[in-house]
Design an enzyme around this catalytic site. Structure first.
Site, PDB file in Angstrom:
ATOM      1  N   THR A 120       0.854  -1.181   0.000  1.00  0.00           N
ATOM      2  CA  THR A 120       0.000   0.000   0.000  1.00  0.00           C
ATOM      3  C   THR A 120       0.890   1.230   0.000  1.00  0.00           C
ATOM      4  OG1 THR A 120      -0.102   0.052   2.421  1.00  0.00           O
ATOM      5  CG2 THR A 120      -1.882  -1.092   1.282  1.00  0.00           C
ATOM      6  N   ASP A 121       0.323   2.341  -0.419  1.00  0.00           N
ATOM      7  CA  ASP A 121       1.054   3.603  -0.410  1.00  0.00           C
ATOM      8  C   ASP A 121       0.923   4.275   0.944  1.00  0.00           C
ATOM      9  OD1 ASP A 121       1.898   3.368  -3.040  1.00  0.00           O
ATOM     10  OD2 ASP A 121       0.058   4.256  -3.821  1.00  0.00           O
ATOM     11  N   LYS A 122       1.589   5.394   1.102  1.00  0.00           N
ATOM     12  CA  LYS A 122       1.605   6.153   2.343  1.00  0.00           C
ATOM     13  C   LYS A 122       0.188   6.490   2.797  1.00  0.00           C
ATOM     14  CE  LYS A 122       3.097  10.589   4.101  1.00  0.00           C
ATOM     15  NZ  LYS A 122       3.798  11.825   3.798  1.00  0.00           N
ATOM     16  N   LEU A 124      -2.351   4.640   3.745  1.00  0.00           N
ATOM     17  CA  LEU A 124      -3.476   3.746   3.475  1.00  0.00           C
ATOM     18  C   LEU A 124      -3.544   2.644   4.521  1.00  0.00           C
ATOM     19  CD1 LEU A 124      -3.204   3.387  -0.384  1.00  0.00           C
ATOM     20  CD2 LEU A 124      -4.684   4.894   0.911  1.00  0.00           C
TER      21      LEU A 124
END
Length: 138
Positions: A120-122, A124
């Site tokens: 996941t990205d930052k 999330l």
């Protein structure tokens, strides 16, 4: 009659507060005395006092290994994503490995044969992130 009752309650409450303040002062004085006494001589260790044990290094070779799959859920608001990054150690994956090392489930990342199957990205969140690796059997 209601006013008299309120006044009585207030007086009892004030007396109780004063008693508690005196108790706090007494305990603070006792704590100061204990600190002064501890500096002069060490108390002998009695049967109820545990000695600090010297921690031996954990021997991973003494235990078998097996493959496990982890299903992880996390709130990622305070992290820089799931996957480890070169520029930060504030990722879910880094924190996961810190916990696995601390609990002696893995020795290090290289020997754990670790693989992730998502990221996941930052900022999330995830409720079913997957990863796989070998851990020691204890």
């Amino acid at each position: 009659m209601a006013e008299g009752s309120v006044a009585t309650d207030q007086e009892r409450l004030l007396r109780r507060v004063q008693e508690l303040e005196e108790e706090v002062k007494r305990l603070q004085e006792k704590l100061r005395e204990d600190k002064k006494g501890a500096g002069r001589e060490e108390a002998p260790s009695g049967p109820g006092k545990a000695k600090k044990r010297h921690q031996r290094p954990f021997d991973f070779g003494a235990y078998g290994r097996r493959r496990v799959a982890l299903k992880i859920a996390y709130l990622g608001w305070g992290y820089q994503g799931f996957a480890s990054q070169e520029n930060t150690s504030n990722t879910i994956e880094e924190k996961l490995f810190e916990a696995l090392k601390k609990t002696r489930l893995v020795d290090d990342r290289q020997t754990s044969n670790y693989h992730r199957c998502g990221r996941t990205d930052k900022g999330l969140n995830s409720c079913a992130e997957g990863s796989e690796g070998r851990r020691s059997e204890r």
